[in-house]
Design a protein around this motif. Structure first.
Motif, PDB file in Angstrom:
ATOM      1  N   ARG A  98       0.842  -1.207   0.000  1.00 23.98           N
ATOM      2  CA  ARG A  98       0.000   0.000   0.000  1.00 23.98           C
ATOM      3  C   ARG A  98       0.873   1.252   0.000  1.00 23.98           C
ATOM      4  O   ARG A  98       0.595   2.214  -0.725  1.00 23.98           O
ATOM      5  CB  ARG A  98      -0.908  -0.018   1.235  1.00 23.98           C
ATOM      6  N   LYS A  99       1.915   1.257   0.797  1.00 21.94           N
ATOM      7  CA  LYS A  99       2.805   2.421   0.848  1.00 21.94           C
ATOM      8  C   LYS A  99       3.531   2.625  -0.477  1.00 21.94           C
ATOM      9  O   LYS A  99       3.782   3.766  -0.891  1.00 21.94           O
ATOM     10  CB  LYS A  99       3.819   2.248   1.977  1.00 21.94           C
ATOM     11  N   GLN A 100       3.852   1.527  -1.149  1.00 19.82           N
ATOM     12  CA  GLN A 100       4.569   1.645  -2.422  1.00 19.82           C
ATOM     13  C   GLN A 100       3.677   2.123  -3.548  1.00 19.82           C
ATOM     14  O   GLN A 100       4.116   2.835  -4.452  1.00 19.82           O
ATOM     15  CB  GLN A 100       5.191   0.285  -2.762  1.00 19.82           C
ATOM     16  N   VAL A 101       2.387   1.760  -3.501  1.00 17.42           N
ATOM     17  CA  VAL A 101       1.456   2.136  -4.555  1.00 17.42           C
ATOM     18  C   VAL A 101       0.873   3.524  -4.320  1.00 17.42           C
ATOM     19  O   VAL A 101       0.572   4.261  -5.273  1.00 17.42           O
ATOM     20  CB  VAL A 101       0.325   1.082  -4.664  1.00 17.42           C
ATOM     21  N   LEU A 228       6.405   1.882  -9.358  1.00 19.34           N
ATOM     22  CA  LEU A 228       6.754   0.540  -8.888  1.00 19.34           C
ATOM     23  C   LEU A 228       8.126   0.105  -9.375  1.00 19.34           C
ATOM     24  O   LEU A 228       8.871  -0.561  -8.649  1.00 19.34           O
ATOM     25  CB  LEU A 228       5.683  -0.455  -9.346  1.00 19.34           C
ATOM     26  N   LEU A 229       8.480   0.473 -10.612  1.00 19.36           N
ATOM     27  CA  LEU A 229       9.812   0.123 -11.101  1.00 19.36           C
ATOM     28  C   LEU A 229      10.894   0.789 -10.274  1.00 19.36           C
ATOM     29  O   LEU A 229      11.943   0.187 -10.005  1.00 19.36           O
ATOM     30  CB  LEU A 229       9.953   0.526 -12.570  1.00 19.36           C
ATOM     31  N   GLY A 235      15.329  -2.070  -4.697  1.00 23.17           N
ATOM     32  CA  GLY A 235      15.333  -3.289  -3.896  1.00 23.17           C
ATOM     33  C   GLY A 235      14.160  -3.405  -2.949  1.00 23.17           C
ATOM     34  O   GLY A 235      14.117  -4.321  -2.113  1.00 23.17           O
ATOM     35  N   ALA A 236      13.171  -2.512  -3.069  1.00 22.66           N
ATOM     36  CA  ALA A 236      12.037  -2.525  -2.138  1.00 22.66           C
ATOM     37  C   ALA A 236      10.988  -3.561  -2.530  1.00 22.66           C
ATOM     38  O   ALA A 236      10.135  -3.907  -1.710  1.00 22.66           O
ATOM     39  CB  ALA A 236      11.395  -1.142  -2.071  1.00 22.66           C
ATOM     40  N   VAL A 242       5.894  -6.270  -8.616  1.00 23.57           N
ATOM     41  CA  VAL A 242       5.494  -5.220  -9.556  1.00 23.57           C
ATOM     42  C   VAL A 242       4.380  -5.741 -10.452  1.00 23.57           C
ATOM     43  O   VAL A 242       3.349  -5.087 -10.664  1.00 23.57           O
ATOM     44  CB  VAL A 242       6.692  -4.751 -10.405  1.00 23.57           C
ATOM     45  N   ARG A 243       4.580  -6.939 -10.979  1.00 25.91           N
ATOM     46  CA  ARG A 243       3.565  -7.562 -11.838  1.00 25.91           C
ATOM     47  C   ARG A 243       2.243  -7.705 -11.104  1.00 25.91           C
ATOM     48  O   ARG A 243       1.172  -7.413 -11.644  1.00 25.91           O
ATOM     49  CB  ARG A 243       4.085  -8.913 -12.301  1.00 25.91           C
ATOM     50  N   ASP A 244       2.271  -8.164  -9.847  1.00 28.04           N
ATOM     51  CA  ASP A 244       1.038  -8.380  -9.087  1.00 28.04           C
ATOM     52  C   ASP A 244       0.271  -7.080  -8.886  1.00 28.04           C
ATOM     53  O   ASP A 244      -0.958  -7.037  -9.037  1.00 28.04           O
ATOM     54  CB  ASP A 244       1.353  -9.012  -7.730  1.00 28.04           C
ATOM     55  N   HIS A 245       0.992  -6.000  -8.559  1.00 29.78           N
ATOM     56  CA  HIS A 245       0.320  -4.715  -8.343  1.00 29.78           C
ATOM     57  C   HIS A 245      -0.251  -4.167  -9.653  1.00 29.78           C
ATOM     58  O   HIS A 245      -1.370  -3.637  -9.678  1.00 29.78           O
ATOM     59  CB  HIS A 245       1.292  -3.708  -7.737  1.00 29.78           C
ATOM     60  N   LEU A 246       0.499  -4.273 -10.732  1.00 25.37           N
ATOM     61  CA  LEU A 246       0.021  -3.765 -12.017  1.00 25.37           C
ATOM     62  C   LEU A 246      -1.228  -4.522 -12.478  1.00 25.37           C
ATOM     63  O   LEU A 246      -2.197  -3.915 -12.938  1.00 25.37           O
ATOM     64  CB  LEU A 246       1.118  -3.875 -13.071  1.00 25.37           C
ATOM     65  N   LEU A 247      -1.196  -5.848 -12.329  1.00 21.19           N
ATOM     66  CA  LEU A 247      -2.333  -6.639 -12.771  1.00 21.19           C
ATOM     67  C   LEU A 247      -3.559  -6.370 -11.906  1.00 21.19           C
ATOM     68  O   LEU A 247      -4.694  -6.298 -12.407  1.00 21.19           O
ATOM     69  CB  LEU A 247      -1.966  -8.122 -12.735  1.00 21.19           C
TER      70      LEU A 247
END
Length: 432
Positions: A98-101, A228-229, A235-236, A242-247
């Motif tokens: 959540r923090k990353q997105v 996300l990239l 390294g986070a 990344v794939r999971d969040h994008l999908l």
């Protein structure tokens, strides 16, 4: 489980399955009206307790949320597809994700996304001709997929969008309608499972190619993919995350908004007086952008989401004993929060089945969680502001260009799947 919890009348062995199968949305409405605030529903192999009162929804999502978690059945169904995406992750994995997105949905980003929303909607609207009959749902799905493909993936290629569209259809098809067929394991070679596996492979290929291109051209975008990239390169998170969040954002971010936009178009077409007031509002300014005040349009959207919430049920599981409305709820009990029934409860809303946008002139007149189309609490939909902005800008752009007329086929018959998507075309006629 406490046997004194009321339950709609069912049949031996089948429980409430027959009533749900005949009219699932009517069943929910009637059960909330007749048996709320707490009642139990049973179908073969599954039993759950519904909390059908705003304060109880708040209890699960906010005040006593540590006693409840996402329903494991949902994770089992969607986990193989979405991995550690925000819909299925939990605990520290969810908090970190959540923090990353979250930065992708900051106000400055949303304003930039608004420009894309306006541009894409205008391009889609310009394809219409006066008097044309339009399947609002198919049209809205194409539009929202184009928008989310651009602002989430940075995808503009026609062939990539076609691949994503085909894959989204096949993936959604595996989960529709919501029935025992959902429990068929993926390794069973049913036609739906084969289409699903091919779709996931196709999507994974598109995402992998996209990530390779974006890494080869750093600084080429300011979207969720770039966010996300950057986290992955630091390294986070892994490329798989990344794939999971994008999908997750792709599938959750276009289907539900398309349903809401379709509903709004159909409701305005069948309520010409309300449409006339929105037309006046959206055509008054010389231009419309993300900062334009459109209060009547916002009320139409809010009322649309009350009547037809795309996500119409939320499921949780009690992980600690609780006492709710005088009933003992043991740990392990599956819990349902029925937006559809609560949003249409006459104890909360006057004429609840009527389309009355002006009921929202004073939103504070209703209890918290009498209305919760985006869930609530820490796990509320992260894309809520994005979706609302997309809906208001899309509606404004449509109605600045055309008016909408009802046809004999302007009908909304929802399907009880993962979302309340229509079970067929929703036809409207456009007039220049």
């Amino acid at each position: 489980m406490n046997e004194s919890i009321p339950e709609p009348v069912g049949l031996p062995l089948l429980g409430n399955a027959l009533s749900i199968g005949r009219d699932p949305f009517g069943f929910v409405e009637d059960a909330v009206a007749d048996h709320g605030p707490v009642f139990r529903v049973s179908v073969p192999g599954l039993s759950f307790v519904c909390y059908a009162e705003p304060s109880l929804v708040e209890r699960v999502l906010v005040t006593e949320r540590d006693r409840y978690e996402k329903d494991p059945r949902e994770r089992n169904l969607l986990g193989p597809l979405l991995g550690a995406g925000l819909l299925t992750a939990r605990g520290e994995t969810w908090e970190r994700g959540r923090k990353q997105v979250q930065p992708a949905f900051y106000p400055g980003r949303l304003r930039a996304y608004g420009e894309v929303m306006l541009e894409r909607t205008d391009g889609f609207v310009q394809r219409w001709s006066d008097g044309q009959r339009v399947d609002a749902y198919e049209w809205a799905r194409g539009l929202t997929l184009s928008i989310v493909g651009s602002v989430v993936f940075g995808v503009d290629g026609v062939e990539e969008m076609r691949t994503i569209s085909r894959a989204a259809d096949a993936i959604t098809g595996r989960f529709e309608p919501l029935s025992v067929t959902l429990e068929v394991p993926l390794w069973v070679p049913t036609p739906a499972n084969r289409r699903y596996r091919r779709a996931v492979d196709d999507l994974d290929g598109v995402i992998a190619d996209l990530l390779d291109r974006r890494r080869a051209s750093p600084g080429s975008g300011d979207d969720l993919c770039a966010t996300l990239l950057a986290a992955a390169d630091d390294g986070a998170m892994s490329d798989e995350q990344v794939r999971d969040h994008l999908l997750t954002m792709l599938l959750a971010g276009h289907e539900t908004t398309a349903i809401a936009l379709t509903c709004a178009m159909a409701l305005l077409a069948t309520h010409p007086d309300e449409q006339a007031r929105v037309l006046e509002e959206v055509r008054e300014p010389e231009t419309v952008d993300a900062g334009t005040a459109l209060p009547r349009t916002d009320r139409v959207i809010r009322e649309t989401l009350r009547l037809y919430p795309p996500t119409y049920l939320l499921f949780r599981q009690a992980i600690a004993d609780d006492e709710v409305a005088g009933y003992e709820i043991p740990a392990g009990t599956r819990i349902c929060l029925p937006q559809w029934g609560i949003h249409r409860d006459e104890r909360l809303f006057d004429a609840p089945r009527s389309f009355r946008p002006d009921r929202w002139l004073d939103p504070d007149a209703y209890p918290d969680f009498a209305y919760f189309p985006f869930g609530g609490g820490p796990r509320a939909c992260i894309g809520r502001r994005f979706a609302l902005l997309e809906l208001r800008l899309a509606l404004a752009t449509i109605l600045r260009t055309v008016s909408l007329e009802a046809t004999p086929e302007t009908e909304w018959s929802p399907t009880p799947a993962l979302t309340s998507r229509p079970d067929g075309p929703v036809w409207v006629r456009v007039r220049s």
